[in-house]
Design a protein around this motif. Structure first.
Motif, PDB file in Angstrom:
ATOM      1  N   GLU A 190      50.695  71.919  58.791  1.00  0.00           N
ATOM      2  CA  GLU A 190      50.219  71.649  57.438  1.00  0.00           C
ATOM      3  C   GLU A 190      48.801  72.196  57.333  1.00  0.00           C
ATOM      4  N   PRO A 191      48.282  72.372  56.136  1.00  0.00           N
ATOM      5  CA  PRO A 191      46.901  72.874  56.006  1.00  0.00           C
ATOM      6  C   PRO A 191      45.914  71.959  56.710  1.00  0.00           C
ATOM      7  N   ALA A 192      44.958  72.557  57.390  1.00  0.00           N
ATOM      8  CA  ALA A 192      43.979  71.769  58.128  1.00  0.00           C
ATOM      9  C   ALA A 192      42.973  71.129  57.188  1.00  0.00           C
ATOM     10  N   VAL A 193      42.604  69.911  57.492  1.00  0.00           N
ATOM     11  CA  VAL A 193      41.496  69.248  56.824  1.00  0.00           C
ATOM     12  C   VAL A 193      40.204  69.855  57.358  1.00  0.00           C
ATOM     13  N   THR A 194      39.230  70.081  56.487  1.00  0.00           N
ATOM     14  CA  THR A 194      37.933  70.588  56.926  1.00  0.00           C
ATOM     15  C   THR A 194      36.917  69.461  56.879  1.00  0.00           C
ATOM     16  N   VAL A 195      36.295  69.199  58.016  1.00  0.00           N
ATOM     17  CA  VAL A 195      35.300  68.134  58.146  1.00  0.00           C
ATOM     18  C   VAL A 195      33.953  68.794  58.418  1.00  0.00           C
ATOM     19  N   THR A 196      33.004  68.568  57.509  1.00  0.00           N
ATOM     20  CA  THR A 196      31.700  69.232  57.599  1.00  0.00           C
ATOM     21  C   THR A 196      30.588  68.203  57.741  1.00  0.00           C
ATOM     22  N   GLY A 197      29.640  68.498  58.607  1.00  0.00           N
ATOM     23  CA  GLY A 197      28.494  67.603  58.752  1.00  0.00           C
ATOM     24  C   GLY A 197      27.561  68.087  59.833  1.00  0.00           C
ATOM     25  N   GLY A 198      26.459  67.397  60.000  1.00  0.00           N
ATOM     26  CA  GLY A 198      25.535  67.698  61.075  1.00  0.00           C
ATOM     27  C   GLY A 198      26.169  67.408  62.420  1.00  0.00           C
ATOM     28  N   ARG A 199      25.655  68.057  63.447  1.00  0.00           N
ATOM     29  CA  ARG A 199      26.269  67.904  64.760  1.00  0.00           C
ATOM     30  C   ARG A 199      26.194  66.473  65.278  1.00  0.00           C
ATOM     31  N   ALA A 200      25.107  65.778  65.024  1.00  0.00           N
ATOM     32  CA  ALA A 200      25.014  64.391  65.488  1.00  0.00           C
ATOM     33  C   ALA A 200      26.089  63.529  64.834  1.00  0.00           C
ATOM     34  N   ASP A 201      26.344  63.752  63.544  1.00  0.00           N
ATOM     35  CA  ASP A 201      27.369  62.968  62.852  1.00  0.00           C
ATOM     36  C   ASP A 201      28.771  63.363  63.301  1.00  0.00           C
ATOM     37  N   LEU A 202      28.988  64.654  63.556  1.00  0.00           N
ATOM     38  CA  LEU A 202      30.292  65.080  64.081  1.00  0.00           C
ATOM     39  C   LEU A 202      30.540  64.460  65.446  1.00  0.00           C
ATOM     40  N   LEU A 203      29.539  64.513  66.312  1.00  0.00           N
ATOM     41  CA  LEU A 203      29.690  63.926  67.640  1.00  0.00           C
ATOM     42  C   LEU A 203      29.892  62.420  67.540  1.00  0.00           C
ATOM     43  N   GLY A 204      29.113  61.754  66.691  1.00  0.00           N
ATOM     44  CA  GLY A 204      29.247  60.317  66.550  1.00  0.00           C
ATOM     45  C   GLY A 204      30.641  59.912  66.128  1.00  0.00           C
ATOM     46  N   TRP A 205      31.223  60.657  65.198  1.00  0.00           N
ATOM     47  CA  TRP A 205      32.580  60.358  64.741  1.00  0.00           C
ATOM     48  C   TRP A 205      33.596  60.618  65.852  1.00  0.00           C
ATOM     49  N   LEU A 206      33.516  61.765  66.506  1.00  0.00           N
ATOM     50  CA  LEU A 206      34.471  62.106  67.563  1.00  0.00           C
ATOM     51  C   LEU A 206      34.399  61.128  68.727  1.00  0.00           C
ATOM     52  N   ALA A 207      33.180  60.665  69.029  1.00  0.00           N
ATOM     53  CA  ALA A 207      32.981  59.782  70.184  1.00  0.00           C
ATOM     54  C   ALA A 207      33.114  58.308  69.834  1.00  0.00           C
ATOM     55  N   GLY A 208      33.468  57.997  68.591  1.00  0.00           N
ATOM     56  CA  GLY A 208      33.648  56.609  68.196  1.00  0.00           C
ATOM     57  C   GLY A 208      32.363  55.841  68.028  1.00  0.00           C
ATOM     58  N   ARG A 209      31.238  56.576  67.837  1.00  0.00           N
ATOM     59  CA  ARG A 209      29.944  55.918  67.650  1.00  0.00           C
ATOM     60  C   ARG A 209      29.542  55.841  66.191  1.00  0.00           C
ATOM     61  N   ARG A 210      30.181  56.578  65.299  1.00  0.00           N
ATOM     62  CA  ARG A 210      29.901  56.522  63.867  1.00  0.00           C
ATOM     63  C   ARG A 210      31.215  56.577  63.107  1.00  0.00           C
TER      64      ARG A 210
END
Length: 228
Positions: A190-210
């Motif tokens: 299916e079409p990919a969702v695009t998630v945009t943000g600063g690297r700290a926020d991307l890392l926080g989300w991926l690592a379960g910290r944000r």
């Protein structure tokens, strides 16, 4: 290309930063709640020490932990200790990890981690680096994701994106900070969702910290990520 020697130096630097910061606390602060649910700062420090011991086991060909129950029990046992004992334990076990890693070895060999996970021995120093950097943030003592080394942040985003790549419960997603992009999630049916943000926020989300609320999502909703 993984450079285990460079990563070991980065682990040492990160450990010294953490120990310097923790050394400014007092015994009461160590018993305060950390940013990790159910864990005090003492739990985090105990975990860092026992993780160093566990990775020495990995290097020396033994099981990382005797069992999940033993791992958890050791952390609970050590969490209430006073600050000076905690700091000494983290410092001593970190030094043991560095000494073991400095011994001649085949860094291309495959080693076994927790829960049957395997990896190249050359990646173990980076895994320890992750433990030290992220748990420094988890202590909640003024060190934030924005303070992490740029190289570490980029590599950890890449590592976590790869970890969720192909995961059946994660929809196809493209992550971008505006200059660099990482693909993750299951195969693009299916079409990919695009998630945009600063690297700290991307890392926080991926690592379960944000929670990802600071990220911008196009083409769908922000994917729910399984726990690490």
């Amino acid at each position: 290309m993984i450079d285990h020697a460079r990563d070991l130096a980065s682990v040492q630097d990160a450990t010294e930063r953490l120990l310097t910061a923790v050394g400014k606390l007092d015994n009461a602060a160590v018993t305060d709640q950390s940013r990790l649910p159910g864990w005090t700062r003492g739990h985090i420090l105990a975990h860092l020490a026992r993780n160093a011991d566990a990775l020495v086991n990995v290097f020396e060909g033994r099981p990382m932990y005797a069992s999940a129950e033993t791992r958890d029990a050791d952390i609970e046992r050590d969490a209430p200790r006073p600050l000076d004992v905690q700091v000494t334990d983290v410092r001593d076990t970190a030094a043991r990890f560095q000494r073991t890693a400095a011994e001649p070895a085949d860094w291309s060999r495959t080693v076994e981690l927790r829960n049957g996970v395997t990896d190249s021995a050359s990646r173990v120093p980076f895994r320890r680096w992750v433990e030290v950097e992220l748990h420094h943030v988890d202590l909640g003592i003024g060190h934030e994701l924005e303070d992490l080394p740029a190289e570490f942040v980029e590599r950890e985003i890449e590592f976590l994106a790869q970890r969720f790549s192909g995961h059946p419960d994660v929809p196809p997603a493209r992550l971008t900070d505006g200059t660099h992009a990482w693909d993750t999630g299951r195969e693009a049916e299916e079409p990919a969702v695009t998630v945009t943000g600063g690297r700290a926020d991307l890392l926080g989300w991926l690592a379960g910290r944000r929670d990802g609320s600071a990220l911008t999502v196009a083409g769908g909703s922000l994917p729910a990520l399984p726990p690490l």
